[in-house]
Design a protein around this motif. Structure first.
Motif, PDB file in Angstrom:
ATOM      1  N   ASP A   1      43.189  46.013  27.231  1.00 44.04           N
ATOM      2  CA  ASP A   1      43.031  44.620  26.777  1.00 44.04           C
ATOM      3  C   ASP A   1      42.401  43.812  27.916  1.00 44.04           C
ATOM      4  OD1 ASP A   1      43.230  42.024  25.992  1.00 44.04           O
ATOM      5  OD2 ASP A   1      45.421  42.006  25.766  1.00 44.04           O
ATOM      6  N   PRO A   2      41.218  43.221  27.696  1.00 42.92           N
ATOM      7  CA  PRO A   2      40.537  42.493  28.782  1.00 42.92           C
ATOM      8  C   PRO A   2      41.405  41.386  29.398  1.00 42.92           C
ATOM      9  CG  PRO A   2      39.089  42.745  26.885  1.00 42.92           C
ATOM     10  CD  PRO A   2      40.437  43.215  26.446  1.00 42.92           C
ATOM     11  N   ASN A   3      42.306  40.809  28.594  1.00 44.97           N
ATOM     12  CA  ASN A   3      43.106  39.688  29.092  1.00 44.97           C
ATOM     13  C   ASN A   3      44.051  40.077  30.227  1.00 44.97           C
ATOM     14  OD1 ASN A   3      42.021  37.916  27.191  1.00 44.97           O
ATOM     15  ND2 ASN A   3      43.403  38.719  25.620  1.00 44.97           N
ATOM     16  N   LEU A   4      44.384  41.364  30.319  1.00 47.85           N
ATOM     17  CA  LEU A   4      45.390  41.774  31.305  1.00 47.85           C
ATOM     18  C   LEU A   4      44.979  41.464  32.746  1.00 47.85           C
ATOM     19  CD1 LEU A   4      46.583  45.103  29.692  1.00 47.85           C
ATOM     20  CD2 LEU A   4      48.054  43.182  30.311  1.00 47.85           C
ATOM     21  N   THR A   5      43.677  41.521  33.023  1.00 46.21           N
ATOM     22  CA  THR A   5      43.251  41.204  34.395  1.00 46.21           C
ATOM     23  C   THR A   5      42.818  39.737  34.522  1.00 46.21           C
ATOM     24  OG1 THR A   5      41.157  42.226  33.753  1.00 46.21           O
ATOM     25  CG2 THR A   5      42.590  43.507  35.189  1.00 46.21           C
ATOM     26  N   LYS A   6      43.141  38.956  33.479  1.00 45.68           N
ATOM     27  CA  LYS A   6      42.837  37.523  33.548  1.00 45.68           C
ATOM     28  C   LYS A   6      44.118  36.696  33.462  1.00 45.68           C
ATOM     29  CE  LYS A   6      38.358  38.281  31.418  1.00 45.68           C
ATOM     30  NZ  LYS A   6      37.676  38.354  30.143  1.00 45.68           N
ATOM     31  N   LEU A   7      45.245  37.342  33.772  1.00 45.25           N
ATOM     32  CA  LEU A   7      46.533  36.651  33.658  1.00 45.25           C
ATOM     33  C   LEU A   7      46.882  35.878  34.932  1.00 45.25           C
ATOM     34  CD1 LEU A   7      48.650  39.563  32.088  1.00 45.25           C
ATOM     35  CD2 LEU A   7      47.808  37.553  30.887  1.00 45.25           C
ATOM     36  N   GLY A   8      46.016  35.974  35.939  1.00 46.92           N
ATOM     37  CA  GLY A   8      46.332  35.343  37.223  1.00 46.92           C
ATOM     38  C   GLY A   8      47.361  36.152  37.995  1.00 46.92           C
ATOM     39  N   ASN A   9      47.475  37.439  37.654  1.00 48.76           N
ATOM     40  CA  ASN A   9      48.412  38.328  38.348  1.00 48.76           C
ATOM     41  C   ASN A   9      47.607  39.184  39.330  1.00 48.76           C
ATOM     42  OD1 ASN A   9      50.194  40.364  39.126  1.00 48.76           O
ATOM     43  ND2 ASN A   9      51.187  40.436  37.131  1.00 48.76           N
ATOM     44  N   PRO A  10      47.728  38.898  40.642  1.00 49.79           N
ATOM     45  CA  PRO A  10      46.843  39.563  41.612  1.00 49.79           C
ATOM     46  C   PRO A  10      47.196  41.021  41.876  1.00 49.79           C
ATOM     47  CG  PRO A  10      48.442  38.203  42.753  1.00 49.79           C
ATOM     48  CD  PRO A  10      48.682  37.987  41.293  1.00 49.79           C
ATOM     49  N   TRP A  11      48.295  41.505  41.289  1.00 42.57           N
ATOM     50  CA  TRP A  11      48.771  42.844  41.638  1.00 42.57           C
ATOM     51  C   TRP A  11      48.301  43.916  40.659  1.00 42.57           C
ATOM     52  CZ3 TRP A  11      50.143  42.678  46.369  1.00 42.57           C
ATOM     53  CH2 TRP A  11      50.684  41.490  46.891  1.00 42.57           C
ATOM     54  N   LEU A  12      47.598  43.511  39.607  1.00 42.65           N
ATOM     55  CA  LEU A  12      47.201  44.480  38.587  1.00 42.65           C
ATOM     56  C   LEU A  12      45.805  45.052  38.865  1.00 42.65           C
ATOM     57  CD1 LEU A  12      48.455  42.700  35.328  1.00 42.65           C
ATOM     58  CD2 LEU A  12      49.676  44.230  36.867  1.00 42.65           C
ATOM     59  N   PHE A  13      45.719  46.382  38.847  1.00 41.81           N
ATOM     60  CA  PHE A  13      44.445  47.078  39.072  1.00 41.81           C
ATOM     61  C   PHE A  13      44.224  48.052  37.921  1.00 41.81           C
ATOM     62  CE2 PHE A  13      45.886  45.654  43.159  1.00 41.81           C
ATOM     63  CZ  PHE A  13      44.735  45.102  43.715  1.00 41.81           C
ATOM     64  N   ARG A  14      43.101  47.858  37.220  1.00 40.47           N
ATOM     65  CA  ARG A  14      42.862  48.668  36.020  1.00 40.47           C
ATOM     66  C   ARG A  14      42.019  49.906  36.361  1.00 40.47           C
ATOM     67  NH1 ARG A  14      42.496  45.947  30.764  1.00 40.47           N
ATOM     68  NH2 ARG A  14      41.508  44.238  31.858  1.00 40.47           N
ATOM     69  N   PHE A  15      42.485  51.043  35.835  1.00 45.09           N
ATOM     70  CA  PHE A  15      41.796  52.312  36.101  1.00 45.09           C
ATOM     71  C   PHE A  15      41.089  52.864  34.875  1.00 45.09           C
ATOM     72  CE2 PHE A  15      44.417  51.784  39.737  1.00 45.09           C
ATOM     73  CZ  PHE A  15      43.667  52.337  40.766  1.00 45.09           C
ATOM     74  N   ARG A  16      40.822  52.005  33.928  1.00 46.19           N
ATOM     75  CA  ARG A  16      39.978  52.363  32.789  1.00 46.19           C
ATOM     76  C   ARG A  16      39.077  51.158  32.513  1.00 46.19           C
ATOM     77  NH1 ARG A  16      43.239  53.356  27.898  1.00 46.19           N
ATOM     78  NH2 ARG A  16      41.353  54.319  27.124  1.00 46.19           N
ATOM     79  N   PRO A  17      37.915  51.371  31.906  1.00 45.52           N
ATOM     80  CA  PRO A  17      37.082  50.210  31.576  1.00 45.52           C
ATOM     81  C   PRO A  17      37.769  49.376  30.492  1.00 45.52           C
ATOM     82  CG  PRO A  17      36.093  52.264  30.791  1.00 45.52           C
ATOM     83  CD  PRO A  17      37.304  52.651  31.529  1.00 45.52           C
ATOM     84  N   ASN A  18      37.660  48.055  30.585  1.00 48.95           N
ATOM     85  CA  ASN A  18      38.364  47.251  29.588  1.00 48.95           C
ATOM     86  C   ASN A  18      37.569  47.173  28.272  1.00 48.95           C
ATOM     87  OD1 ASN A  18      36.741  44.810  29.336  1.00 48.95           O
ATOM     88  ND2 ASN A  18      37.339  44.374  31.449  1.00 48.95           N
ATOM     89  N   ASP A  19      38.231  46.639  27.243  1.00 50.82           N
ATOM     90  CA  ASP A  19      37.652  46.701  25.894  1.00 50.82           C
ATOM     91  C   ASP A  19      36.458  45.777  25.683  1.00 50.82           C
ATOM     92  OD1 ASP A  19      39.148  48.746  24.862  1.00 50.82           O
ATOM     93  OD2 ASP A  19      40.833  47.432  24.408  1.00 50.82           O
TER      94      ASP A  19
END
Lengths: 291, 384
Positions: free
Chosen positions: B132-150
């Protein structure tokens, strides 16, 4: 019109699955006055047994089917002795909790033995289905509908026209009186559990080619079957069948004409309506009347 | 025994300080620990076991190369039961262990949304696979995505279907969970840019037993191509079979679940000749191939994205800690954001300021059950 007929067939097909599992609920409720929340797991275990005997070992389908049902009969007997019998003199609550525990135990034991992988089980037919005019009939659903109808007829004959059936009915209606008349109540309840496990097993094996074999399959079907049992009236075989079919048709048409995501919601809306306006279900009797 | 005032004060100070000292010593223990939230029971238990295998292969390789900061890396698994409450509970169990320095979250966006507030509070790096693209737009600096977002998968599906296959009238079928809703929306938004139109946008609830109404809606929509975002393989299997049985044979381009090992097994021929966007495709790069070989040695089957993202996440987190020279969360975060051109199993990692590491997808085709790599479409990231 084609659309309506297609939806009707699918609704009746999926409803028959609910009805088959609901039959097991009703039988045990009639015999013991408690709901067996592990009924769905009987279906799941039987489907996995079929995978083991038919797919892994490679036995002919019919042989695997018969062996799986014999195993289910054994499981029903063990279930009675381990889950119901020690608590038979207690109120309904400990027995219900015991069946929930057994349900979790069966699901997790299967998970531990087999692993989490869902499995494919082929059906009874070489071809998946056929066209009847504009409607596609899935062979497996046709089989499910036929088997459900046969089992209901067989059950009616068994309960109404055999001595054993009448003894089972007497046990379900008044255990003390049945005991005074020389009916071995414990044995009758044992037979009920065995029969319910076999019925649940048949449902699981029949539905497996359509829904696949997975650890969660039992819980998914049982929830709807439980709702069907309430709608039909707890303790009534005809009610379970009508409830199951109604639920299948309502959710299928609801999904097609109102909303797909809220498909389950329609089924449970009907359930809530029944609980409010007719808690005894379509054919059920009030507990007070039964007493 | 005579107890002096000095002795008493020393003992008191010692007993107050001891738990903190022990905790610190424990935290700086013999191994560096990564906590991993993973489904071990429930509907996704099978894919959870794939995820564990991917992480364990990376663990072995990291430890063979000297570990992290001279210590062996260790994985601590916690079952999320394939449910949101289960995921939250699993993460809080892991977060309560102070010696765990970083985490692997879920591949399911809905579970990531459920855990994200706790992850923010804990303040340690979390690698995850939810798209979900929103997951890295939550203002949470600790999240790192290891798959391309939708947002990428939607663009790639639309571009491939409209430009390569030449189909302009789309039916979109998607799960109504966070992943499916976001994916369906991204695809719908990408259609106009590719000269295509939306004929049907159809959501469904997970764990459905029957898809007849959905299939009939697709058939009635008159669409000439189908785009899907399915969360569970069993749902995809039932849908695929019913789609073919009811005579719908339009081209189908699906989200990554369409090429998952379980989906291929369950749906069988019903998925032949379909296309999928796959973040993992074995033939897409030498690094992907190497992972495929390592995975086959362990599981004897082809890997899929369930295992490739956890492999990359463990590898990158270990790499970041070694580069940072520390397990201190802020330093590891900085090192993660500085990763450039790292060739992982899923593709080339370039973390942007939001924490998205990958920026493109592979297109693959189901050729009679064999997944064949077609092409990779990458987009230029805005690196902060």
């Amino acid at each position: 019109m084609d659309l309506v007929l297609q939806l009707l067939f699918t609704g009746i097909g999926i409803g028959s699955v609910y009805a088959l599992v609901a039959l097991g609920f009703v039988l045990i409720f009639r015999a013991t006055n408690v709901v067996n929340f592990a009924q769905g797991e009987f279906s799941m275990v039987a489907a996995f047994l079929m995978v083991v005997f038919s797919v892994k070992i490679g036995l002919p389908y019919w042989v695997a089917f018969v062996i799986a049902l014999i195993c289910m009969a054994g499981l029903g007997a063990v279930f009675n002795l381990a889950v119901y019998y020690p608590l038979r003199h207690r109120t309904y609550l400990p027995v219900i909790i015991s069946t929930i525990g057994a349900s979790i135990f069966m699901a997790n034991t299967t998970l531990a033995i087999h692993g989490p992988e869902p499995e494919v089980l082929s059906g009874w037919f070489d071809t998946p289905g056929f066209m009847l005019g504009p409607v596609y009939l899935d062979n497996q659903y046709v089989l499910i509908i036929v088997v459900t109808a046969l089992l209901v007829a067989l059950q009616y004959w068994f309960f109404e026209h055999t001595l054993l059936g009448k003894k089972l009915q007497a046990t379900s209606q008044d255990k003390e009186m049945a005991s005074l008349l020389g009916i071995p109540v414990a044995l009758m309840i044992m037979i009920t559990f065995v029969y319910s496990a076999v019925i649940g097993g048949i449902a699981g094996i029949l539905v497996a080619p359509v829904l696949f074999v997975s650890i969660g399959m039992g819980a998914t079907i049982a929830l709807k079957a439980f709702a069907a049992t309430i709608i039909g009236g707890f303790g009534d075989v005809t009610g379970a069948i009508i409830g199951g079919l109604a639920l299948g048709v309502i959710e299928t048409f609801g999904a097609a004409y109102i909303s797909v995501p809220y498909k389950d919601g329609f089924a449970f809306l009907v359930l809530i309506a029944f609980l409010i306006f007719r808690p005894q279900g379509i054919f059920g009797e009030r507990v007070a009347e039964k007493a | 025994m005579h107890l002096t005032r000095r002795g008493f004060t020393t003992a008191l100070a010692g007993s107050i300080a001891a738990p903190a000292v022990i905790r610190t010593a424990y935290a700086q223990g013999a191994t560096v620990k990564l906590g991993m939230v993973v489904p071990m029971t429930g509907a996704a238990a099978e894919s959870g076991s794939f995820a564990q295998t991917g992480a364990k292969i990376a663990l072995e390789q990291v430890n063979k190369a000297g570990g992290v900061l001279g210590k062996p890396l260790e994985l601590v698994f916690e079952d999320d039961q394939t449910t949101n409450p289960g995921a939250v509970l699993a993460f809080s169990k892991l977060a309560s262990q102070p010696d765990i320095v970083a985490f692997l979250g879920s591949i399911r966006s809905t579970q990531m949304h459920a855990m994200a507030p706790d992850m923010l509070k804990v303040g340690k790096p979390v690698g995850f696979g939810g798209t979900d693209p929103n997951l890295t737009k939550l203002g949470n600096p600790w999240l790192f995505r290891f798959r391309p977002n939708d947002s990428y998968s939607g663009k790639v599906i639309a571009q491939f279907g409209a430009k390569e296959l030449g189909k302009k009238k789309w039916a979109i079928v998607h799960s109504t969970d966070a992943f499916g809703t976001a994916g369906g929306k991204a695809l719908a938004e990408a259609l106009p840019d590719n000269g295509a139109t939306l004929a049907l946008d159809q959501g469904y609830a997970n764990q459905s037993q029957d898809f007849t109404p959905v299939v009939l809606a697709v058939r009635q929509s008159g669409a000439d191509i189908l785009g899907t975002y399915f969360t569970f393989e069993t749902d995809l299997g039932i849908f695929a079979r019913q789609l073919r049985q009811l005579g719908v044979n339009i081209p189908w381009v699906g989200s990554p679940s369409i090429v998952n090992v379980s989906a291929l097994k369950l749906a069988g021929p019903a998925l032949y000749n379909t296309y999928g966007v796959a973040d993992y495709a074995e033939d897409s790069s030498p690094a992907s191939k190497a992972f495929g070989t390592a995975y086959r040695d362990v599981r004897k089957v082809a890997p899929d994205n369930q295992s490739s993202w956890t492999f990359d996440a463990v590898t990158c987190l270990a790499m970041a800690m070694n580069k940072a020279g520390s397990t201190e969360p802020n330093k590891v975060r900085e090192a993660m954001l500085a990763i450039r051109s790292h060739k992982g199993a899923e593709g080339e990692y370039n973390f942007d300021k939001n924490g998205d590491g990958l920026h493109g997808y592979n297109i693959v085709k189901n050729d009679k059950g064999e997944i064949k790599f077609d092409k990779r479409i990458d987009f230029t990231p805005q690196l902060g």
